[in-house]
Design a protein around this motif. Structure first.
Motif, mmCIF file in Angstrom:
data_model
loop_
_atom_site.group_PDB
_atom_site.id
_atom_site.type_symbol
_atom_site.label_atom_id
_atom_site.label_comp_id
_atom_site.label_asym_id
_atom_site.label_seq_id
_atom_site.Cartn_x
_atom_site.Cartn_y
_atom_site.Cartn_z
ATOM 1 N N ASP A 1 1.600 6.521 -6.847
ATOM 2 C CA ASP A 1 0.647 7.462 -7.259
ATOM 3 C C ASP A 1 1.404 8.942 -7.077
ATOM 4 O O ASP A 1 1.014 9.957 -8.215
ATOM 5 N N GLU A 2 1.937 9.240 -6.023
ATOM 6 C CA GLU A 2 2.433 10.664 -5.855
ATOM 7 C C GLU A 2 3.295 10.987 -7.089
ATOM 8 O O GLU A 2 3.499 12.227 -7.487
ATOM 9 N N GLN B 1 0.821 -1.098 0.161
ATOM 10 C CA GLN B 1 -0.098 0.053 -0.069
ATOM 11 C C GLN B 1 1.006 1.295 0.070
ATOM 12 O O GLN B 1 0.652 2.121 -0.860
ATOM 13 N N VAL B 2 1.914 1.292 0.678
ATOM 14 C CA VAL B 2 2.736 2.385 0.855
ATOM 15 C C VAL B 2 3.596 2.761 -0.498
ATOM 16 O O VAL B 2 3.583 3.710 -1.132
ATOM 17 N N LYS C 1 1.112 4.138 -2.931
ATOM 18 C CA LYS C 1 0.742 5.427 -2.667
ATOM 19 C C LYS C 1 2.070 6.362 -3.288
ATOM 20 O O LYS C 1 1.936 7.382 -3.698
ATOM 21 N N LYS C 2 3.279 5.968 -3.169
ATOM 22 C CA LYS C 2 4.357 6.500 -3.491
ATOM 23 C C LYS C 2 4.240 6.834 -5.191
ATOM 24 O O LYS C 2 4.615 7.463 -5.758
#
Length: 106
Positions: free
Chosen positions: A37-38, A30-31, A34-35
């Motif tokens: 996506d950023e 998940q992390v 998220k990274k």
């Protein structure tokens, strides 16, 4: 509306893939997602504002026409082709790496 097209070299794709794999291995899927996506959102910003990044501190990289986008621990090195309205991402590296030598190898 996007004025520029953003392209990534195979090298940049491979480097980004490696960074995301390392994050997933150390902090979980998940992390890592998220990274990713950023980072992808920052790439989209370059479509409208390619000069968001700054000129690198090393003269050799400046002479080669690179810009750098600083994303927390990662650096995105890219060049802008004004005539074609294209931003080419050449490298995505962890700023703790010896990125000057990495870029010299491109």
């Amino acid at each position: 509306m996007a004025e520029y097209k953003v392209l990534r070299t195979d090298t940049a794709d491979a480097q980004l893939h490696q960074i995301i794999l390392q994050v997933a291995e150390n902090f979980g899927r998940q992390v890592a997602l998220k990274k990713l996506d950023e980072i992808e959102r920052q790439f989209l910003i370059l479509e409208a504002c390619p000069y968001t990044g700054s000129r690198p501190r090393y003269m050799t990289l400046r002479r080669q026409g690179y810009y750098v986008l600083i994303l927390k621990k990662d650096l995105v090195f890219y060049k802008i082709d004004e005539a074609q309205k294209v931003v080419t991402i050449h490298a995505v590296v962890d700023q703790r790496q010896d990125y000057l030598n990495i870029l010299r190898g491109l």
